[in-house]
Scaffold this motif. Structure first.
Motif, short mmCIF file in Angstrom:
data_model
loop_
_atom_site.label_atom_id
_atom_site.label_comp_id
_atom_site.label_asym_id
_atom_site.label_seq_id
_atom_site.Cartn_x
_atom_site.Cartn_y
_atom_site.Cartn_z
N ASP A 296 -12.45 18.22 -1.42
CA ASP A 296 -12.36 16.77 -1.68
C ASP A 296 -10.93 16.39 -2.04
N TYR A 297 -10.26 17.22 -2.90
CA TYR A 297 -8.87 16.95 -3.25
C TYR A 297 -7.97 16.99 -2.02
N ALA A 298 -8.16 18.02 -1.18
CA ALA A 298 -7.32 18.18 0.00
C ALA A 298 -7.52 17.03 0.99
N GLU A 299 -8.77 16.61 1.17
CA GLU A 299 -9.04 15.50 2.09
C GLU A 299 -8.42 14.21 1.58
N ASN A 300 -8.40 14.01 0.26
CA ASN A 300 -7.76 12.82 -0.30
C ASN A 300 -6.25 12.86 -0.06
N ILE A 301 -5.66 14.06 -0.21
CA ILE A 301 -4.22 14.20 0.08
C ILE A 301 -3.94 13.85 1.54
N GLN A 302 -4.78 14.37 2.44
CA GLN A 302 -4.59 14.12 3.87
C GLN A 302 -4.71 12.63 4.19
N ALA A 303 -5.76 11.98 3.65
CA ALA A 303 -5.95 10.54 3.91
C ALA A 303 -4.78 9.73 3.37
N SER A 304 -4.31 10.07 2.17
CA SER A 304 -3.18 9.34 1.59
C SER A 304 -1.91 9.53 2.41
N GLY A 305 -1.69 10.77 2.89
CA GLY A 305 -0.52 11.02 3.73
C GLY A 305 -0.57 10.25 5.03
N GLU A 306 -1.74 10.20 5.66
CA GLU A 306 -1.87 9.45 6.92
C GLU A 306 -1.67 7.96 6.70
N ASN A 307 -2.17 7.44 5.57
CA ASN A 307 -1.95 6.02 5.26
C ASN A 307 -0.46 5.75 5.06
N LEU A 308 0.24 6.67 4.41
CA LEU A 308 1.67 6.50 4.18
C LEU A 308 2.44 6.55 5.50
N ILE A 309 2.03 7.44 6.40
CA ILE A 309 2.66 7.49 7.73
C ILE A 309 2.48 6.16 8.45
N SER A 310 1.28 5.57 8.36
CA SER A 310 1.01 4.28 9.00
C SER A 310 1.92 3.20 8.44
N ILE A 311 2.11 3.20 7.11
CA ILE A 311 2.99 2.21 6.48
C ILE A 311 4.43 2.38 6.95
N ILE A 312 4.88 3.64 7.01
CA ILE A 312 6.25 3.92 7.44
C ILE A 312 6.45 3.46 8.89
N ASN A 313 5.46 3.68 9.74
CA ASN A 313 5.56 3.22 11.13
C ASN A 313 5.71 1.71 11.19
N ASP A 314 4.94 1.00 10.34
CA ASP A 314 5.06 -0.46 10.30
C ASP A 314 6.45 -0.88 9.84
N ILE A 315 6.98 -0.18 8.83
CA ILE A 315 8.32 -0.51 8.33
C ILE A 315 9.36 -0.29 9.42
N LEU A 316 9.21 0.79 10.19
CA LEU A 316 10.15 1.06 11.28
C LEU A 316 10.10 -0.05 12.32
N ASP A 317 8.90 -0.51 12.67
CA ASP A 317 8.77 -1.62 13.61
C ASP A 317 9.46 -2.86 13.05
N LEU A 318 9.22 -3.14 11.76
CA LEU A 318 9.78 -4.33 11.14
C LEU A 318 11.30 -4.29 11.12
N THR A 319 11.85 -3.15 10.74
CA THR A 319 13.31 -3.04 10.68
C THR A 319 13.92 -3.07 12.07
N LYS A 320 13.21 -2.51 13.04
CA LYS A 320 13.73 -2.53 14.41
C LYS A 320 13.83 -3.97 14.92
N ILE A 321 12.81 -4.79 14.59
CA ILE A 321 12.84 -6.19 15.02
C ILE A 321 13.93 -6.95 14.27
N ASP A 322 13.97 -6.78 12.93
CA ASP A 322 14.93 -7.53 12.12
C ASP A 322 16.37 -7.18 12.46
#
Length: 777
Positions: A296-322
């Motif tokens: 359960d702990y490991a799966e929570n780490i994995q889910a949090s990491g994937e969510n953070l990757i998704s946020i970083i991808n959005d930031i990259l898109d945003l900075t690329k446009i700006d």
């Protein structure tokens, strides 16, 4: 003077004027118009009061002149409730009754306050027109046939010429040599326009040789009994210089912003490197023997990491446009394919919440466009996934309409409408700002950063459009955006179906669905194919129509309906004498019900329904009903639940659509098989390094690596004895597709939707051959 107009009842006031009627004693007895807005008084307060109470003493003589019949029109001031003065332009009308008895006067008053405020900023308490003209900040010049007829005092001060010399000069001689010829030609072209007004910017030369950059507003007027032109000339030299400085400052700010965006992008990439390590090592950890708590702990780490990757991808898109580094692609694509692919990606989430995903493209929208289909899909994904996130029941509906069209470009309007929780109207304005949620509490309940809408807004802007939203709490939300795209004739459309088809013309089709939006969409499509659709909102209503109306040729049933679902309705229809063999199509979100409905339906389509797939099924059924009926007879086609025991095959399903993947797995499970599944051709090659397979059910259109490419690689990499039999699965069924599949090395070809008996027959044929070759090897 002439006789003043006599009326019994003056015309009503409109939204910009007041109508005030008074008797012989000056008492107000009637009011119409925006009294509160213009004067600040309640109408009841004014009724019965003497109108002169509200007129300053110095203006009372102007009012007397109106009532003494010395003029029909006058300008005076009226005192507002806050003590300020409204400048009024008033027309007076005598009021008579039916016996021609004079009852009093009506004043039609126009608000002149704004205009008088501008005048008073130039010169206070001046009432003469010429004095105003001479003290304005702009040059005012009246000319005819190149000769200056009037020029104000400002002109003398700004240009430095004596007034007498200006009257002797050619009007066009005031312009710089660079602009003189252009202005002459410009005015010659524009002076006869019906509007009688035109604008331009040009340089004037002063007596000292100084250049003034001026904005010209020229209007045709009557002067001295003949047509002339009046130019209001505004000196914008200082403004132009300030604008140049501002532009330079803006460029410097944008450069600084790009540096900031570059730094943010670099840091985002730097964060990804260790984060990928965290996610990768967590995946390895999950494959070891862990306790339930550790897993359960490991799966929570994995889910949090994937969510953070998704946020970083959005930031990259945003900075690329700006930072101005986002460049849109321009390639031909089919709009219908784009929308259906988007809905396919989100179908599984919608199915989990039992939501309907629907779409409709107006028939005048071009089928093939030229633009960046990936970015358009990204906008739709953001909007539809948000709609699914905030909707617990009901539907999400996408519509597309044509706003305008030129020779090679169209403007389209998209709408994404849901039946979700809605948004407070005062929070809508902030929706499209980065890192902003409509309600901060939604972050904890629903997740997300608010970047998706910010990115969508910027992408829409890059596509020449706008994005906005409408919503009320508890009543769902509507998101709209427009784009401009080129029309394309590079590729013929594969999906849009228009026009009557002979086999379908005038055929009556019964549509049974409790979702009214879906019913209307299907109705419009069936009508466009020349059919005659009839809608039933429930199973009971459908049975009543079948009993009481003229014969139907085909019926389309939704699976999930309250009271009586599609399978229950189909069973009742099959027990009706004349409809025992009525062709039935089932619309469903999954294939789990297939074992409970064998022999009931001629076709099953997964939702969201692909219109081309629906058209193909209807056309196939209506042109070859008897053949399809025999194929669906349960007594001659039985599912072999023990097929896996007779043919112990190792089967891999390669399908990027999760709903279609689940359907294929469910069908194979019915035959006793436990199978593996992957999302694309690259994953096929990867898993084949670990396991051997006898059969691969290979979708043709997949991201990263499609089915054709994966098949060619398999034939190149593995020796013949190690190669599985690959069966193509595709929704296209286009002419030449079978040949392409066989040429690539596939052994068979099946079109979607997958039929369980066709699948069983293919497994029996190719599975037996594979097992035989395995024995020989």
């Amino acid at each position: 003077m002439g006789i003043r107009k006599l009326i019994k009842q003056p015309r009503q006031a409109n939204g910009n004027t007041l109508l005030i009627c008074i008797d012989h004693n000056g008492i107000i007895n009637s009011l119409e118009g925006p009294v509160i807005h213009l004067l600040g008084y309640q109408p009841d307060y004014l009724m019965g009061r003497v109108f002169r109470e509200f007129i300053p003493d110095e203006d009372e003589h102007k009012l007397n002149c109106l009532f003494d019949n010395c003029t029909d029109r006058s300008e005076f001031r009226v005192r507002r409730s806050d003590g300020s003065l409204m400048y009024a332009d008033a027309f007076v009308y005598d009021v008579f009754d039916d016996t021609h008895t004079h009852l009093g006067y009506c004043l039609r008053i126009y608000d002149m306050t704004a205009r008088m405020a501008q005048i008073n900023s130039l010169i206070e308490n001046e009432e003469k027109f010429l004095a105003i003209i001479d003290n304005t900040r702009d040059i005012i010049c009246i000319f005819r046939d190149r000769k200056i007829l009037y020029i104000n005092e400002v002109s003398v001060k700004m240009l430095g010429y004596p007034r007498e010399e200006l009257y002797r000069r050619d009007y066009f001689s005031l312009f710089s040599e660079n602009d003189r010829e252009r202005v002459e030609e410009y005015e010659l072209v524009n002076k006869d326009k019906r509007a009688g007004r035109w604008n331009f910017i040009a340089e004037l030369i002063t007596a000292e040789g100084k250049k003034l950059i001026c904005e010209f507003d020229i209007k045709s007027i009557r002067y001295g009994g003949s047509k002339a032109s009046m130019a209001v000339i505004h000196d914008i030299t200082d403004y132009t210089l300030a604008l140049a400085e501002l532009t330079q400052a803006k460029q410097e700010a944008e450069s600084a912003n790009r540096i900031k965006s570059d730094f943010l992008a670099m840091m985002s990439h730097e964060i990804r490197t260790p984060l990928n390590g965290v996610i990768g090592m967590t995946n390895l950890l999950l494959n070891t023997g862990l306790t339930a708590v550790q897993r359960d702990y490991a799966e929570n780490i994995q889910a949090s990491g994937e969510n953070l990757i998704s946020i970083i991808n959005d930031i990259l898109d945003l900075t690329k446009i700006d930072s101005g580094r986002m460049e849109l692609e321009s390639e031909a694509f089919e709009l219908q394919v784009c929308i259906e692919d988007t809905l396919d990606l989100l179908a599984y989430k919608a199915i989990e919440k039992q939501l309907d995903l629907l779409y409709f493209i107006e028939h005048d929208v071009p089928t093939v466009l030229k633009g960046d289909v990936l970015r358009l899909r990204q906008i739709l994904l953001n909007l539809v996934s948000n709609a699914i996130k905030f909707t617990s029941s009901g539907e999400i509906f996408i519509s597309v309409q044509l706003l305008g069209q030129s020779a090679d470009e169209v403007e389209l309007k998209f709408q994404v409408k849901d039946t979700g929780i809605g948004i407070d109207p005062d929070k809508i304005a902030h929706l499209f700002e980065a890192f902003v949620q409509a309600d901060s509490s939604t972050t904890r309940k629903y997740g997300g950063t608010g970047l998706g809408l910010a990115i969508s807004k910027r992408l829409v802007s890059l596509m020449g459009g706008e994005i906005w939203a409408q919503s009320e709490p508890g009543k769902g939300s509507e998101f709209f955006f427009t784009i401009k795209a080129k029309t394309s004739l590079v590729a013929k459309p594969r999906l849009r179906v228009k026009g009557n088809v002979v086999q379908l013309k005038d055929r009556r089709v019964l549509i049974v669905d409790d979702n009214q939006t879906n019913c209307q969409i299907l109705k419009l499509h069936f009508e466009s194919w020349g059919m005659k659709p009839v809608i039933a909102e429930s199973g009971q209503a459908a049975l009543s129509m079948l009993e009481n109306e003229s014969a139907f040729h085909i019926a389309v049933l939704d699976y999930q309906m309250p009271g009586m679902d599609g399978i229950q309705l189909a069973r009742k229809i099959r027990r009706m004498g004349r409809y025992e063999k009525l062709p039935l199509i089932l619309l469903s979100s999954s294939g789990d019900h297939e074992q409970h409905s064998a022999g009931l339906f001629d076709a099953r389509l997964l939702k969201p329904v692909r219109i081309k797939g629906l058209f193909d099924e209807v056309l196939h059924i209506m042109t070859d009903i008897e053949k399809r009926r025999k194929m669906a007879e349960p007594q001659t086609n039985q599912i072999d639940v023990n097929l896996s025991q007779r043919l112990p095959l190792r089967i891999l399903v390669a399908e990027d659509n999760l709903v279609n993947q689940k359907l294929a797995i469910s069908l194979l499970n019915l035959m006793g098989y436990k199978v593996d599944a992957v999302l694309n051709g690259a994953e096929v090659l990867k898993i084949m390094n670990e396991k051997e397979y006898d059969i691969i059910l290979m979708d043709l259109q997949m991201p990263e690596m499609n089915g054709i490419e994966a098949t060619i690689r398999i034939r190149e990499i593995y020796p013949p004895e190690k190669q599985p039999h690959i069966i193509a699965i595709t929704a296209n069924a286009m002419l030449g597709d079978r040949e392409k599949c066989l040429e690539a090395g596939m052994v068979d070809y099946m079109s979607k939707p997958i039929k369980i008996f066709e699948l069983q027959a293919a497994l029996e044929k190719w599975g037996a051959l594979k097992l035989e070759s395995r024995k020989i090897g």
